[in-house]
Design a protein around this motif. Structure first.
Motif, mmCIF file in Angstrom:
data_model
loop_
_atom_site.group_PDB
_atom_site.id
_atom_site.type_symbol
_atom_site.label_atom_id
_atom_site.label_comp_id
_atom_site.label_asym_id
_atom_site.label_seq_id
_atom_site.Cartn_x
_atom_site.Cartn_y
_atom_site.Cartn_z
ATOM 1 N N ASP A 26 41.779 43.020 35.045
ATOM 2 C CA ASP A 26 42.920 42.204 35.229
ATOM 3 C C ASP A 26 43.134 41.305 36.230
ATOM 4 N N TYR A 27 42.712 41.773 37.561
ATOM 5 C CA TYR A 27 42.906 41.163 38.918
ATOM 6 C C TYR A 27 42.122 39.685 38.529
ATOM 7 N N THR A 28 40.788 39.756 37.944
ATOM 8 C CA THR A 28 39.804 38.532 37.920
ATOM 9 C C THR A 28 40.225 37.706 36.742
ATOM 10 N N GLY A 29 40.684 38.341 35.565
ATOM 11 C CA GLY A 29 40.776 37.651 34.462
ATOM 12 C C GLY A 29 39.532 37.697 33.400
ATOM 13 N N VAL A 30 38.568 38.427 33.803
ATOM 14 C CA VAL A 30 37.512 38.669 33.095
ATOM 15 C C VAL A 30 37.711 39.739 31.934
ATOM 16 N N ASP A 31 37.120 39.635 30.782
ATOM 17 C CA ASP A 31 37.292 40.696 29.732
ATOM 18 C C ASP A 31 36.689 42.083 30.279
ATOM 19 N N VAL A 32 37.365 42.911 29.910
ATOM 20 C CA VAL A 32 37.251 44.349 30.693
ATOM 21 C C VAL A 32 35.855 44.816 30.142
ATOM 22 N N GLY A 74 51.282 35.534 29.002
ATOM 23 C CA GLY A 74 51.376 33.972 29.853
ATOM 24 C C GLY A 74 51.593 34.239 31.201
ATOM 25 N N ASP A 75 52.328 35.397 31.495
ATOM 26 C CA ASP A 75 52.722 35.623 33.095
ATOM 27 C C ASP A 75 51.528 36.167 33.745
ATOM 28 N N ALA A 76 50.748 37.068 32.810
ATOM 29 C CA ALA A 76 49.642 37.817 33.582
ATOM 30 C C ALA A 76 48.603 36.616 33.820
ATOM 31 N N LYS A 77 48.442 35.657 32.643
ATOM 32 C CA LYS A 77 47.436 34.792 32.965
ATOM 33 C C LYS A 77 47.725 33.848 33.922
#
Length: 126
Positions: A26-32, A74-77
């Protein structure tokens, strides 16, 4: 005080065990999935056993994600982009605001001009 969106949190909602890997994703935006595979590969294949200790320390020290941190996906991205490159995200916001300002100026020009066709359409709506 509201929660900071640029801080690392444990993602207990998408967690498999403690939420450290899903929090990093979540912090980096990479798939878990890639974060979990990377941690497992570094621990087992590369013999980096200190990662297990680091995992437990992070799980013990970090806070869980506050409820309502993001309004939508969208807010998270957007906040992931801010965390990865604040300068780029500020230029994106400036660009979006310029676009909104330009569109509002176009609407204002159209509304205040002597456009008889537009005036007749507005009058027909009344």
């Amino acid at each position: 005080m509201s929660a900071r969106r640029t801080k690392f949190y444990l993602d207990c909602e998408n967690a498999k065990w403690k939420g450290v890997c899903s929090g990093m994703a979540d912090y980096t935006g990479v798939d878990v999935l890639w974060v979990r595979l990377g941690v497992a590969a570094m621990t087992i294949l590369a013999g980096q056993w200190w990662i297990v200790l680091a995992y437990f320390i992070i799980a013990w020290v970090a806070e869980a994600t506050p409820s309502g941190l993001y309004q939508d996906a969208g807010d998270a991205k957007f906040w992931q982009g801010v965390r990865s490159n604040p300068k780029r995200s500020s230029s994106e916001v400036r660009s979006r605001l310029r676009d909104v300002d330009r569109r509002l100026a176009d609407i204002e020009t159209l509304y205040t001009s002597r456009n008889s066709q537009l005036a007749s359409e507005i009058d027909s709506l009344r």
